[in-house]
Write an enzyme that holds these catalytic residues in place. Structure first.
Site, mmCIF file in Angstrom:
data_model
loop_
_atom_site.group_PDB
_atom_site.id
_atom_site.type_symbol
_atom_site.label_atom_id
_atom_site.label_comp_id
_atom_site.label_asym_id
_atom_site.label_seq_id
_atom_site.Cartn_x
_atom_site.Cartn_y
_atom_site.Cartn_z
ATOM 1 N N CYS A 2 0.785 -1.066 -0.136
ATOM 2 C CA CYS A 2 -0.156 0.060 0.119
ATOM 3 C C CYS A 2 0.993 1.078 -0.085
ATOM 4 C CB CYS A 2 -1.021 0.147 1.295
ATOM 5 S SG CYS A 2 -2.133 -1.089 1.146
ATOM 6 N N ARG A 27 3.666 -0.327 -4.998
ATOM 7 C CA ARG A 27 3.428 -0.910 -3.775
ATOM 8 C C ARG A 27 2.084 -1.730 -3.493
ATOM 9 N NH1 ARG A 27 7.158 1.637 0.022
ATOM 10 N NH2 ARG A 27 5.733 0.746 1.642
ATOM 11 N N TRP A 75 -2.823 -2.488 -1.580
ATOM 12 C CA TRP A 75 -2.690 -4.098 -1.832
ATOM 13 C C TRP A 75 -3.412 -4.570 -0.795
ATOM 14 C CZ3 TRP A 75 -1.045 -8.456 0.571
ATOM 15 C CH2 TRP A 75 -0.658 -9.689 -0.258
ATOM 16 N N ASN A 99 -1.258 2.120 5.713
ATOM 17 C CA ASN A 99 -0.459 0.780 5.021
ATOM 18 C C ASN A 99 -0.067 0.043 6.311
ATOM 19 O OD1 ASN A 99 1.557 -0.478 3.967
ATOM 20 N ND2 ASN A 99 2.948 0.791 4.207
ATOM 21 N N GLY A 100 -0.562 -1.325 6.284
ATOM 22 C CA GLY A 100 -0.257 -2.094 7.090
ATOM 23 C C GLY A 100 -1.302 -3.330 7.592
ATOM 24 N N GLU A 474 14.905 -18.804 -9.863
ATOM 25 C CA GLU A 474 14.462 -17.487 -10.261
ATOM 26 C C GLU A 474 13.871 -17.412 -11.552
ATOM 27 O OE1 GLU A 474 14.321 -14.709 -8.721
ATOM 28 O OE2 GLU A 474 14.231 -13.146 -10.205
ATOM 29 N N LYS A 478 9.890 -15.774 -12.071
ATOM 30 C CA LYS A 478 9.765 -14.801 -12.947
ATOM 31 C C LYS A 478 8.700 -15.419 -14.058
ATOM 32 C CE LYS A 478 11.345 -12.333 -11.727
ATOM 33 N NZ LYS A 478 11.896 -11.585 -10.527
ATOM 34 N N GLU A 481 5.391 -14.892 -12.086
ATOM 35 C CA GLU A 481 4.959 -13.717 -11.650
ATOM 36 C C GLU A 481 4.275 -12.849 -12.923
ATOM 37 O OE1 GLU A 481 8.751 -12.295 -10.221
ATOM 38 O OE2 GLU A 481 8.029 -11.581 -8.639
ATOM 39 N N HIS A 497 12.503 -37.900 -8.173
ATOM 40 C CA HIS A 497 11.959 -38.352 -6.739
ATOM 41 C C HIS A 497 10.391 -37.911 -6.606
ATOM 42 C CE1 HIS A 497 15.701 -39.797 -5.653
ATOM 43 N NE2 HIS A 497 16.381 -38.791 -6.063
ATOM 44 N N LYS A 596 5.360 -4.735 -5.088
ATOM 45 C CA LYS A 596 6.934 -4.960 -5.312
ATOM 46 C C LYS A 596 7.446 -4.769 -3.767
ATOM 47 C CE LYS A 596 10.531 -3.242 -8.099
ATOM 48 N NZ LYS A 596 10.874 -4.509 -8.485
HETATM 49 C C1 G6P Z 1 8.105 -9.087 -3.207
HETATM 50 C C2 G6P Z 1 8.619 -8.840 -4.687
HETATM 51 C C3 G6P Z 1 9.625 -9.358 -5.043
HETATM 52 C C4 G6P Z 1 10.902 -9.328 -3.962
HETATM 53 C C5 G6P Z 1 10.481 -9.756 -2.602
HETATM 54 C C6 G6P Z 1 11.618 -9.506 -1.662
HETATM 55 O O1 G6P Z 1 7.579 -10.346 -3.170
HETATM 56 O O2 G6P Z 1 7.274 -8.940 -5.422
HETATM 57 O O3 G6P Z 1 10.154 -9.044 -6.233
HETATM 58 O O4 G6P Z 1 11.947 -10.161 -4.432
HETATM 59 O O5 G6P Z 1 9.201 -8.896 -2.371
HETATM 60 O O6 G6P Z 1 11.530 -7.791 -1.552
HETATM 61 P P1 G6P Z 1 12.863 -7.209 -1.241
HETATM 62 O O7 G6P Z 1 12.578 -5.839 -1.385
HETATM 63 O O8 G6P Z 1 13.073 -7.492 0.121
HETATM 64 O O9 G6P Z 1 13.917 -7.683 -2.041
#
Ligand code: G6P
Length: 601
Positions: A2, A27, A75, A99-100, A474, A478, A481, A497, A596
């Site tokens: 947020c 956010r 969010w 926010n929170g 990763e 990606k 996401e 396995h 993010k």
């Molecule tokens: C969220 C984002 C990810 C990120 C993660 C950790 O889930 O969508 O892209 O890797 O948080 O965020 P940070 O800011 O701690 O790297």
């Protein structure tokens, strides 16, 4: 998560808040809203969906003399994304953005219902807004009402508050969620993040937990617990105006993928110029612990590989959300490294605080200057990705990998496993060749072809060995996401396995095989998948004949010396996800359900 912004001054509050919300949209972006103070009183506009939708609504209202206001991009935590759940919430007396998470909102709701309040949203925030209304009616004093409000709240919060009786004044209070006060000339701001007001001012005050701020266009007062007036330090942000230009790229994500060579070079340059701890710092370390969330954790896992491989120091890795609750075993010569792009991820911050309480060394690898994680760690290694706007992290990941490599090499030197000359030559090689290496990946036409195959399927698997296993994680993240295709990553030997039962004719399996040490072994794993009908897309160096001959499609990365391969393979898997999402017509820069910066646990 947020984003909060507030403005008071002579400018057009509705315009300034809208542009701030655009900058905070990373956010959360499932709904948005603002309350604006005008000559005709408080006006609230809300919408489900993006800030651009809110912008249209706000424009159509044509507010006259909008001198103060608060805005929010959400969010969802409690209650679906919808107009009724969008912030601000409140009454005719008071409106607030939050926010929170208010953890005791159920009890508060019950109690407030007895006082006659009727809830028309499913949010936790509305309970806080009504509680403040109740306190204000009793106290008739804004600061006292806020001080009483927070006594009732459990959980985390940053609030922006406006009382109808004081329409030119913003109040704010926070606990465990970020909140900054921007100081302008004849105008002041509040925001979750500097970027929201950086186009107006670089000067700001950092609000601490429990402090209450009263902000008008000409004055900022901050009160500590017990109502004592505090005089806070003014800080100056050293970031420039946030670049919102896509510079000809269709998406921010693509632009940021292309910015990686420069971001890695900038990070290496910065850290090699004395901006990271020297060998003495690493000399006595017996055990490394690495903790982080999401993409940052994948960089941490690659870091584990580097540190164990180069420095022969054992490394334990644990997701921050687990680490913080597991009573970790830490000894005095251990170090805990915390990796975070934003520097404010709730779980990573909580892990850091836990380690600090045990008096163990903490080293954070952070991309955001002055963020909570950076401030509270003993030592910080700043990465230099710059602002990343796309929600899916790309350049922030590769600079974290670079920072982990530098950390591993410094430790190796400290432990006399490597000379300074050897360490410098690895770093120098990356610095001088990363651009050439990544450019060749950017120009690969097999990535798009492979993405066509992936975009037609529902399930995809990634396999790899060594650091390639972590790159697979990763790559898989990606893909999930931004394309919403189900995907899982496995250590190549582990697939058999259990999970191999899911391989059927045509199931894409992306084999990342960039380390010749494992060619023979991963080749066997590829054969196991192929004989069950799997379609193999490999990511391997141009001269990896053993891998190429068993692949249906091979995405080739340069044969460059080993140190560059994690970087070029990372670019390849990022582009694979990007092109797949693009083929499917997904909203690449703002994927559904994500944010993010994750400031709730
Ligand atoms: C969220 C984002 C990810 C990120 C993660 C950790 O889930 O969508 O892209 O890797 O948080 O965020 P940070 O800011 O701690 O790297």
């Amino acid at each position: 998560m947020c984003g909060i912004i507030g403005y008071t001054g002579y400018g057009d509050a509705s315009e300034i808040i809208t542009s701030g919300l655009h900058l905070l949209e990373y956010r959360g972006y499932d709904s948005a809203g603002m309350t604006i103070c005008t000559d005709s009183g408080l006006m609230t506009v809300k919408t489900e969906g993006r800030v651009s939708e809110l912008e249209k609504k706000v424009k159509s209202k044509q507010f006259k003399n909008a001198f103060c206001g608060i805005g929010h991009t959400r969010w969802a935590t409690h209650g679906e994304p919808s107009e009724k759940n969008a912030h601000p919430h409140g009454t005719g007396n008071v409106m607030l953005v939050h926010n929170g998470i208010i953890e005791n909102c159920a009890e508060l709701r019950q109690m407030l219902k007895k006082h006659g309040y009727r809830f028309d949203s499913d949010t936790d925030t509305q309970a806080a807004a009504y509680m403040l209304d109740l306190e204000y009616k009793e106290e008739k004093d804004s600061i006292k009402a806020i001080a009483d409000l927070i006594k009732h709240l459990k959980g985390s919060y940053a609030f922006g508050i406006i009382f109808a009786d004081e329409p030119d004044t913003i109040y704010s209070v926070k606990k465990d969620s970020p909140l900054l006060i921007g100081i302008g000339e004849n105008e002041n701001f509040i925001a979750s993040d500097i970027s929201a007001f950086i186009n107006h001012t670089k000067k700001y005050i950092r609000l601490c937990d429990g402090e209450i701020a009263r902000i008008t266009k000409s004055d900022i007062e901050v009160y500590g617990t017990g109502g004592k007036r505090l005089f806070k330090d003014i800080e100056t942000a050293d970031i420039g105006a946030v670049e919102l230009e896509k510079k000809g790229f269709e998406h921010y994500m693509l632009k940021e993928i292309y910015e990686q060579p420069e971001a890695v070079r900038k990070t290496i340059r910065f850290l090699s110029n004395g901006n990271m701890p020297d060998t003495r710092y690493f000399k006595d370390i017996e055990v490394f612990h690495i903790t982080a969330c999401g993409t940052a954790m994948h960089a941490g896992l690659i870091g584990k590989y580097f540190i164990e491989n180069f420095a022969r120091v054992p490394v334990y890795t644990e997701l921050a959300g687990e680490f913080r609750y597991k009573n970790p075993i830490l000894s005095k010569n251990d170090i805990v490294a915390l990796i975070s792009q934003s520097g404010e991820t709730a779980d990573t911050l909580a892990a850091l605080r836990l380690v600090n309480s045990r008096n163990i060394k903490t080293l954070s690898i952070v991309n955001t200057d002055g963020s909570a994680i950076a401030r509270e760690s003993d030592n910080v290694i700043y990465t230099k990705a710059g602002t990343e706007i796309a929600v899916a992290s790309t350049k922030a990941f590769t600079v974290q990998v670079a920072a982990m490599l530098l950390t591993a090499l410094k430790t190796a030197e400290a432990k006399e496993k490597m000379t300074k000359g050897e360490a410098d030559s690895i770093i120098g090689y990356i610095y001088n060749n990363i651009e050439r290496s990544l450019l060749s990946v950017f120009h690969s036409d097999t990535i798009e072809k492979a993405s066509e195959i992936i975009s037609a399927r529902h399930d995809v698997f990634f396999i790899g060995r060594g650091y390639d296993n972590y790159l697979g994680m990763e790559g898989s993240l990606k893909l999930k996401e931004i394309s919403y295709i189900h995907s899982e990553a496995y250590a190549a030997g582990e697939l058999k396995h259990g999970t191999i039962s899911l391989i059927e004719k045509g199931t894409p399996v992306i084999a990342i095989a960039t380390d010749e040490l494992y060619y023979d072994k991963i080749k066997n794993n590829i054969e196991e998948v192929k004989s069950r009908g799997g379609y193999i897309i490999s990511v391997c160096p141009e001269n990896a004949e053993k891998i190429k001959e068993v692949s249906d499609t091979a995405i080739l990365i340069p044969n460059d010396d080993k140190p560059l391969r994690p970087f070029s393979a990372a670019a390849a898997i990022q582009l694979l996800a990007y092109h797949t999402a693009k083929k499917l017509g997904k909203d690449i820069d703002k994927p559904r359900n994500l944010a993010k910066s994750v400031t709730v646990e």
